[in-house]
Design a protein around this motif. Sequence first.
Motif, mmCIF file in Angstrom:
data_model
loop_
_atom_site.group_PDB
_atom_site.id
_atom_site.type_symbol
_atom_site.label_atom_id
_atom_site.label_comp_id
_atom_site.label_asym_id
_atom_site.label_seq_id
_atom_site.Cartn_x
_atom_site.Cartn_y
_atom_site.Cartn_z
ATOM 1 N N PHE A 1 3.414 7.417 2.902
ATOM 2 C CA PHE A 1 3.810 6.241 3.671
ATOM 3 C C PHE A 1 3.585 4.977 2.849
ATOM 4 O O PHE A 1 2.502 4.762 2.315
ATOM 5 C CB PHE A 1 2.987 6.120 4.956
ATOM 6 C CG PHE A 1 3.234 7.212 5.951
ATOM 7 C CD1 PHE A 1 2.452 8.354 5.973
ATOM 8 C CD2 PHE A 1 4.258 7.090 6.884
ATOM 9 C CE1 PHE A 1 2.676 9.366 6.892
ATOM 10 C CE2 PHE A 1 4.493 8.089 7.812
ATOM 11 C CZ PHE A 1 3.700 9.229 7.812
ATOM 12 N N ASN B 1 1.312 -5.609 4.265
ATOM 13 C CA ASN B 1 0.601 -6.610 5.043
ATOM 14 C C ASN B 1 1.146 -7.956 4.614
ATOM 15 O O ASN B 1 1.005 -8.335 3.444
ATOM 16 C CB ASN B 1 -0.897 -6.529 4.776
ATOM 17 C CG ASN B 1 -1.650 -7.679 5.405
ATOM 18 O OD1 ASN B 1 -2.220 -8.519 4.725
ATOM 19 N ND2 ASN B 1 -1.646 -7.738 6.715
ATOM 20 N N PHE C 1 0.835 -1.194 0.000
ATOM 21 C CA PHE C 1 0.000 0.000 0.000
ATOM 22 C C PHE C 1 0.873 1.248 0.000
ATOM 23 O O PHE C 1 1.987 1.257 0.533
ATOM 24 C CB PHE C 1 -0.865 0.045 1.274
ATOM 25 C CG PHE C 1 -1.715 -1.185 1.491
ATOM 26 C CD1 PHE C 1 -1.165 -2.315 2.075
ATOM 27 C CD2 PHE C 1 -3.037 -1.207 1.108
ATOM 28 C CE1 PHE C 1 -1.935 -3.458 2.275
ATOM 29 C CE2 PHE C 1 -3.812 -2.349 1.308
ATOM 30 C CZ PHE C 1 -3.264 -3.465 1.893
ATOM 31 N N LEU D 1 -0.896 -3.778 9.317
ATOM 32 C CA LEU D 1 0.012 -3.173 8.360
ATOM 33 C C LEU D 1 1.276 -2.711 9.076
ATOM 34 O O LEU D 1 1.202 -2.192 10.189
ATOM 35 C CB LEU D 1 -0.642 -1.969 7.682
ATOM 36 C CG LEU D 1 -1.864 -2.237 6.799
ATOM 37 C CD1 LEU D 1 -2.327 -0.947 6.137
ATOM 38 C CD2 LEU D 1 -1.555 -3.285 5.754
ATOM 39 N N THR D 2 2.388 -2.913 8.411
ATOM 40 C CA THR D 2 3.655 -2.362 8.890
ATOM 41 C C THR D 2 4.007 -1.201 7.976
ATOM 42 O O THR D 2 4.059 -1.368 6.749
ATOM 43 C CB THR D 2 4.758 -3.426 8.867
ATOM 44 O OG1 THR D 2 4.372 -4.509 9.723
ATOM 45 C CG2 THR D 2 6.074 -2.848 9.356
ATOM 46 N N PHE D 3 4.233 -0.050 8.575
ATOM 47 C CA PHE D 3 4.470 1.178 7.812
ATOM 48 C C PHE D 3 5.955 1.536 7.790
ATOM 49 O O PHE D 3 6.697 1.249 8.735
ATOM 50 C CB PHE D 3 3.722 2.348 8.451
ATOM 51 C CG PHE D 3 2.242 2.337 8.201
ATOM 52 C CD1 PHE D 3 1.400 1.568 8.986
ATOM 53 C CD2 PHE D 3 1.695 3.096 7.178
ATOM 54 C CE1 PHE D 3 0.028 1.553 8.757
ATOM 55 C CE2 PHE D 3 0.327 3.100 6.942
ATOM 56 C CZ PHE D 3 -0.507 2.325 7.725
ATOM 57 N N GLY D 4 6.335 2.212 6.717
ATOM 58 C CA GLY D 4 7.642 2.859 6.684
ATOM 59 C C GLY D 4 7.595 4.157 7.463
ATOM 60 O O GLY D 4 6.551 4.560 7.975
ATOM 61 N N THR D 5 8.738 4.828 7.536
ATOM 62 C CA THR D 5 8.826 6.050 8.330
ATOM 63 C C THR D 5 8.283 7.266 7.604
ATOM 64 O O THR D 5 8.166 8.336 8.192
ATOM 65 C CB THR D 5 10.279 6.332 8.738
ATOM 66 O OG1 THR D 5 11.091 6.318 7.565
ATOM 67 C CG2 THR D 5 10.779 5.278 9.720
#
Lengths: 114, 116
Positions: free
Chosen positions: B90, B94, B34, B104-108
């Motif tokens: 961002f 998943n 995403f 969800l794991t997000f970037g910075t």
Amino acid sequence: GAGVSQTPSNKVTEKGKYVELRCDPISGHTALYWYRQSLGQGPEFLIYFQGTGAADDSGLPNDRFFAVRPEGSVSTLKIQRTERGDSAVYLCASSAQGAGYGYTFGSGTRLTVV
Amino acid sequence: AQSVSQHNHHVILSEAASLELGCNYSYGGTVNLFWYVQYPGQHLQLLLKYFSGDPLVKGIKGFEAEFIKSKFSFNLRKPSVQWSDTAEYFCAVNAWVTGGGNKLTFGTGTQLKVEL
């Protein structure tokens, strides 16, 4: 409602106090998520509800943090004995189909612990 | 556990310039990918998503992203940016793993500023 609603939008509290943050998801969305976003970072997962139960609470940082969703709709994130490091934007999101399909986020609650 | 890296933290472009924002993830199995955007003062909004099929995904407002599995990448592109594209972007993943398929794991994030 039309979107995910979070209240309050801003909360300032003193160190050591207890706070509650509320999330009202999109009507009919069974999945609800809480995330925390610190300055300069992306959102970090806290907890996921499927219906009334917490299906994954692996992101809660410690036992001062707790969340409930008693009727499968509105959720409350509770933080006891707040610390300055808890200051962040707390985001709620909901989904009809689960994380793999994306979420709809609320505007967040900005928590400041002084 | 999966992780997401966004290489550019701040990007400044002039209007009409082309944009490419990098995103790499660490998980080797099946993923959904995403891009979310956060305009100033607004909440996070879904820009585009990849589930399966055509690795070139088109989203709203002329954005597109290409999934390159061999490079574990999902870079965001736009041929000609506008001032209204100023926002934070961002990337998120998943990963379909036991116990990890519902977050969800997000970037910075990458802060994009478009100058007139």
